[in-house]
Design an enzyme around this catalytic site. Sequence first.
Site, PDB file in Angstrom:
ATOM      1  N   ASN A  27       2.029  -7.662  -5.826  1.00  0.00           N
ATOM      2  CA  ASN A  27       1.948  -6.800  -7.009  1.00  0.00           C
ATOM      3  C   ASN A  27       2.765  -7.332  -8.195  1.00  0.00           C
ATOM      4  O   ASN A  27       3.991  -7.409  -8.121  1.00  0.00           O
ATOM      5  CB  ASN A  27       2.432  -5.404  -6.603  1.00  0.00           C
ATOM      6  CG  ASN A  27       2.229  -4.378  -7.701  1.00  0.00           C
ATOM      7  OD1 ASN A  27       1.627  -4.667  -8.732  1.00  0.00           O
ATOM      8  ND2 ASN A  27       2.731  -3.177  -7.483  1.00  0.00           N
ATOM      9  N   LEU A  45       2.820  -5.801 -11.095  1.00  0.00           N
ATOM     10  CA  LEU A  45       3.058  -4.705 -12.043  1.00  0.00           C
ATOM     11  C   LEU A  45       4.498  -4.201 -12.018  1.00  0.00           C
ATOM     12  O   LEU A  45       4.973  -3.643 -13.001  1.00  0.00           O
ATOM     13  CB  LEU A  45       2.093  -3.549 -11.762  1.00  0.00           C
ATOM     14  CG  LEU A  45       0.611  -3.921 -11.883  1.00  0.00           C
ATOM     15  CD1 LEU A  45      -0.269  -2.767 -11.436  1.00  0.00           C
ATOM     16  CD2 LEU A  45       0.260  -4.334 -13.303  1.00  0.00           C
ATOM     17  N   GLU A  76       0.830  -1.206   0.000  1.00  0.00           N
ATOM     18  CA  GLU A  76       0.000   0.000   0.000  1.00  0.00           C
ATOM     19  C   GLU A  76       0.870   1.264   0.000  1.00  0.00           C
ATOM     20  O   GLU A  76       0.537   2.263  -0.637  1.00  0.00           O
ATOM     21  CB  GLU A  76      -0.916   0.009   1.226  1.00  0.00           C
ATOM     22  CG  GLU A  76      -1.987  -1.072   1.221  1.00  0.00           C
ATOM     23  CD  GLU A  76      -1.477  -2.447   1.641  1.00  0.00           C
ATOM     24  OE1 GLU A  76      -2.254  -3.407   1.560  1.00  0.00           O
ATOM     25  OE2 GLU A  76      -0.289  -2.581   2.027  1.00  0.00           O
ATOM     26  N   GLY A 133      13.564  -2.899   0.636  1.00  0.00           N
ATOM     27  CA  GLY A 133      13.486  -1.759  -0.282  1.00  0.00           C
ATOM     28  C   GLY A 133      14.321  -1.884  -1.543  1.00  0.00           C
ATOM     29  O   GLY A 133      14.572  -0.895  -2.215  1.00  0.00           O
ATOM     30  N   GLU A 134      14.760  -3.111  -1.887  1.00  0.00           N
ATOM     31  CA  GLU A 134      15.609  -3.262  -3.081  1.00  0.00           C
ATOM     32  C   GLU A 134      14.984  -4.143  -4.155  1.00  0.00           C
ATOM     33  O   GLU A 134      15.670  -4.582  -5.075  1.00  0.00           O
ATOM     34  CB  GLU A 134      16.974  -3.850  -2.682  1.00  0.00           C
ATOM     35  CG  GLU A 134      17.828  -2.908  -1.856  1.00  0.00           C
ATOM     36  CD  GLU A 134      19.264  -3.392  -1.725  1.00  0.00           C
ATOM     37  OE1 GLU A 134      20.169  -2.646  -2.108  1.00  0.00           O
ATOM     38  OE2 GLU A 134      19.468  -4.526  -1.245  1.00  0.00           O
ATOM     39  N   PRO A 188      12.540 -12.894   0.276  1.00  0.00           N
ATOM     40  CA  PRO A 188      11.399 -13.192   1.154  1.00  0.00           C
ATOM     41  C   PRO A 188      10.622 -11.917   1.503  1.00  0.00           C
ATOM     42  O   PRO A 188      11.198 -10.840   1.609  1.00  0.00           O
ATOM     43  CB  PRO A 188      12.053 -13.789   2.410  1.00  0.00           C
ATOM     44  CG  PRO A 188      13.431 -14.192   1.962  1.00  0.00           C
ATOM     45  CD  PRO A 188      13.819 -13.208   0.897  1.00  0.00           C
TER      46      PRO A 188
END
Length: 426
Positions: free
Chosen positions: A341, A343, A61, A315-316, A273
Amino acid sequence: MATPFWYNAALAIVKPLYQWRIKKRATDIAQYQQECLERFGPFQPVKNRQAIWFHAVSVGETNAAQPLIEHYLKNGHAVLVTNTTKTGQARAKSLFLKPPFEALFQAVYLPADQKDLVAEFYQKYQPKLLALVETELWPNLIDQAKNFQVPCILINARLSEKSAKAYAKVPSLTRPMLQKLDHLLAQDLATQQRFIELGLAKQSVNVVGSIKFDISAPLLHLQHAQELMCEWQLKQRKIITLASTHAPEEQNLLSALMPYLKQRPELLCIVVPRHPERFDDVFTITKNLNLNTQRRSLSEKIQPDTQVYLADSMGELWLWYALSQTCFVGGSLNEPGGGHNILEPMALNVPTIIGKNYFNFQSIVDEFLQADAVKVGQNAEQVVQLLLQCIDEPEFAQQLSQHAATVMQKNMGSLQKHLAVIDHYL
């Protein structure tokens, strides 16, 4: 009409259990105390009153709201982000708690949905608007928005059939809560219909598509991928990424991949993970399968004989997708699953495979399936065969990518529609 008495009584009863869960997942006592302060007060000092407040439950989100948050920060608006999970909070801070946005941005945990706590939060932060992301509905949070005359909108809204049935079981809570929303921006017609059936006024909802289509990979990650490609000599490797995985997906997929990884030295599997608390478990799985594994958290490089690279960092994900020839998006082979996701890899033209449990992204996946732009494996063995087909049959992979690019192109534009509605309330 205020939230029902039974709801507030139930929250008071489960509060100790909630605190116990926070303690259980905290890595140390300082982290536990910090999270408890943010959940139950006294709250953190306010950086900016009159901020635009986005509430995003977790990483997915937060990523979805990223272009909106970025837009308002760039235009000089103060933004407050609240999250429910530790990973969501870490993601929000890694995106925006840095120059040039540092002074305008604050991220804290959402307080527990107790009436007094939520009222105190509104009183302290005095937001000018609350945008809830996707399906994040809290009765007292929405009720107090009305009390404090803060416009409250649900953005990028999605509601699966399963979730709709759950909400329908408590009409005394759901109906008044939905009627207090000022506006709802739905991803698709099915979501719109489900919310109307649950009690939302027809005139309060628009179908504007998913904001997730309006994404592009951060330039920084693309550049980093190019550097690693040279530095780690990856040009000759065939890279499969298993992204956002849950238990037992890693065990099942790596077991099915193992013979190929051992026979074909050019193959490399990157495993990302979903939850950081499982990083060590996944490392144990690769060791038990005797797969030569390097770890990101130890700053280890991919070697010529590396079979598995454990991307145990936060975050990678864009970086690992940018290195891949094909990928599996997890949370879709486990039970009950729901999926993540698809996309992001598609924005990078990475042929994408998923499992059969993708109800969290039902309408998006269905559209890609219809266009033959994603493939679904019924089990780990099927998923592995599809991934290897993408590696070994360039035409097959290229066709998947081209079809996906067409669907992506067709669906862009939701971001501008979201901005228009939010600006109206601002």
